[in-house]
Motif scaffolding. Structure first.
Motif, PDB file in Angstrom:
ATOM      1  N   GLU A 143       0.832  -1.202   0.000  1.00  0.00           N
ATOM      2  CA  GLU A 143       0.000   0.000   0.000  1.00  0.00           C
ATOM      3  C   GLU A 143       0.869   1.255   0.000  1.00  0.00           C
ATOM      4  O   GLU A 143       0.594   2.215  -0.728  1.00  0.00           O
ATOM      5  CB  GLU A 143      -0.921  -0.005   1.216  1.00  0.00           C
TER       6      GLU A 143
ATOM      7  N   PRO B 278      -7.628   8.559 -10.673  1.00  0.00           N
ATOM      8  CA  PRO B 278      -7.599   8.045  -9.295  1.00  0.00           C
ATOM      9  C   PRO B 278      -7.160   6.587  -9.248  1.00  0.00           C
ATOM     10  O   PRO B 278      -7.213   5.868 -10.245  1.00  0.00           O
ATOM     11  CB  PRO B 278      -9.053   8.204  -8.833  1.00  0.00           C
ATOM     12  N   MET B 279      -6.757   6.157  -8.071  1.00  0.00           N
ATOM     13  CA  MET B 279      -6.240   4.806  -7.886  1.00  0.00           C
ATOM     14  C   MET B 279      -7.257   3.742  -8.289  1.00  0.00           C
ATOM     15  O   MET B 279      -6.887   2.662  -8.760  1.00  0.00           O
ATOM     16  CB  MET B 279      -5.837   4.616  -6.413  1.00  0.00           C
ATOM     17  N   ARG B 280      -8.532   4.032  -8.136  1.00  0.00           N
ATOM     18  CA  ARG B 280      -9.557   3.027  -8.448  1.00  0.00           C
ATOM     19  C   ARG B 280      -9.606   2.696  -9.939  1.00  0.00           C
ATOM     20  O   ARG B 280     -10.216   1.698 -10.333  1.00  0.00           O
ATOM     21  CB  ARG B 280     -10.932   3.503  -7.975  1.00  0.00           C
ATOM     22  N   GLN B 281      -8.985   3.529 -10.770  1.00  0.00           N
ATOM     23  CA  GLN B 281      -8.968   3.258 -12.204  1.00  0.00           C
ATOM     24  C   GLN B 281      -7.727   2.485 -12.646  1.00  0.00           C
ATOM     25  O   GLN B 281      -7.566   2.195 -13.825  1.00  0.00           O
ATOM     26  CB  GLN B 281      -9.067   4.576 -12.980  1.00  0.00           C
TER      27      GLN B 281
ATOM     28  N   THR C 188      -4.008  -2.815 -13.080  1.00  0.00           N
ATOM     29  CA  THR C 188      -3.245  -3.833 -12.355  1.00  0.00           C
ATOM     30  C   THR C 188      -1.934  -3.233 -11.872  1.00  0.00           C
ATOM     31  O   THR C 188      -1.530  -2.158 -12.314  1.00  0.00           O
ATOM     32  CB  THR C 188      -2.967  -5.060 -13.257  1.00  0.00           C
ATOM     33  N   SER C 189      -1.293  -3.919 -10.944  1.00  0.00           N
ATOM     34  CA  SER C 189      -0.001  -3.465 -10.429  1.00  0.00           C
ATOM     35  C   SER C 189       0.965  -4.642 -10.419  1.00  0.00           C
ATOM     36  O   SER C 189       0.550  -5.801 -10.342  1.00  0.00           O
ATOM     37  CB  SER C 189      -0.146  -2.882  -9.018  1.00  0.00           C
TER      38      SER C 189
ATOM     39  N   ARG D 140      -8.951  -3.937 -19.295  1.00  0.00           N
ATOM     40  CA  ARG D 140      -9.514  -3.601 -17.991  1.00  0.00           C
ATOM     41  C   ARG D 140     -10.028  -4.815 -17.234  1.00  0.00           C
ATOM     42  O   ARG D 140      -9.936  -4.861 -16.001  1.00  0.00           O
ATOM     43  CB  ARG D 140     -10.638  -2.568 -18.165  1.00  0.00           C
TER      44      ARG D 140
END
Length: 229
Positions: free
Chosen positions: A26, A45-48, A51-52, A182
Motif C-alpha cells: 500500500e 484516481p487509484m480506483r482506475q 493492475t499493479s 480492464r
C-alpha cells in the motif's frame, strides 16, 4: 504513456531482505501515485488502475552494469546489475554480449539469418482495408476473443503457430495483448484456453497461466461434485 495508449506509472526501488518477496504494498503504490502527480496533470484516481506489478532484481552496490566473462567460469558471461536503464540499453547489451561470445567462440554468421522478427498482425491497429484483407485470408480474424484489447482468434492463432509459438495464457498475452485490458482476462480466458487446447491438442486442465504448475483449472465441476458426494 505506452505505445498502446496505457499510462504506466512507477517503479519504486526498495532494498529488501526477502529474496522471494514479489509483492506490492500500500505504501509503495501511494508513493508512486504521489510522485506521478508531480508530472502528470489530472492523474486518474487509484480506483482506475487496471493492475499493479512487483518483481525482484539483483542490486549491484557500485550502481553499474556487470557484463563480462566470469574469471573462474570460462565461457560463462555475467549480465547482472541491470536496473532501470536496462530496457533502453537492451539492444546494445545484446550486441555487446554477442561480441563477447564471438571472441570466446568465434563463428560465422548464418547466411539466412533474419535480424528482424515479424510481429503478430494487429486488427486493432490495422486500417479498414487491411482488416478486410486479413478476414478474407482467414475468417478467424473476424472472431473477437479479447473485447478489451480487440484481439481476434486469427491473431492468437498466429501467435501460437509461429516459431517458438505461445503455449500458455501469458505467452498469448505477451504476443497479442489478449488479457491485458480492464477486465484482466476475466472474459477472454476461457476462449483463449479453448484455442490453446484445440491447437496444441492438450487437455484444458493442462493449460497454465505462465510456467510450470501455474494451472488455471483443477478439474471439471461435475467430477468435483461427484467426489464430494
Amino acid at each position: 504513456p505506452t505505445v498502446h495508449g496505457n499510462l504506466l506509472l512507477g517503479p519504486t526501488a526498495e532494498d529488501i531482505d526477502d529474496k522471494e518477496g514479489q509483492f506490492t504494498t500500500e505504501s509503495g503504490l501511494a508513493e508512486i501515485m504521489r510522485k506521478a502527480a508531480l508530472s502528470v496533470d489530472k492523474l486518474p484516481p487509484m480506483r482506475q488502475v487496471i493492475t499493479s506489478f512487483a518483481g525482484l532484481r539483483a542490486h549491484e552496490a557500485m550502481d553499474d552494469f556487470i557484463i563480462e566473462e566470469v574469471e573462474d567460469a570460462k565461457g560463462f558471461i555475467d549480465v547482472a546489475g541491470i536496473e532501470s536503464p536496462g530496457l533502453t540499453c537492451a539492444p546494445a547489451i545484446g550486441a555487446f554480449v554477442a561480441e563477447l561470445v564471438n571472441n570466446i567462440a568465434p563463428g560465422n554468421k548464418k547466411a539466412n539469418y533474419i535480424s528482424r522478427r515479424t510481429g503478430v498482425k494487429s486488427m486493432a491497429s490495422a486500417s479498414r482495408e487491411e482488416q478486410m484483407d486479413l478476414i478474407r485470408s482467414n475468417p478467424a480474424y473476424a472472431n473477437v476473443i479479447c473485447r478489451c484489447e480487440m484481439v481476434t482468434e486469427g491473431e492468437i492463432l498466429d501467435a501460437i503457430h509461429r516459431p517458438l509459438g505461445a503455449r500458455t495464457l501469458d505467452g498469448v498475452k505477451r504476443r497479442t495483448r489478449a488479457g491485458m485490458g480492464r477486465c484482466q482476462a476475466g472474459f477472454c480466458t476461457p476462449k483463449t484456453m479453448e484455442i490453446l487446447s484445440r491447437e496444441w491438442k492438450m487437455d484444458l486442465n493442462a493449460i497454465v497461466k505462465s510456467g510450470k504448475d501455474a494451472y488455471v483449472l483443477t478439474g471439471y465441476n461435475k467430477q468435483s461434485m461427484e467426489r464430494e458426494g
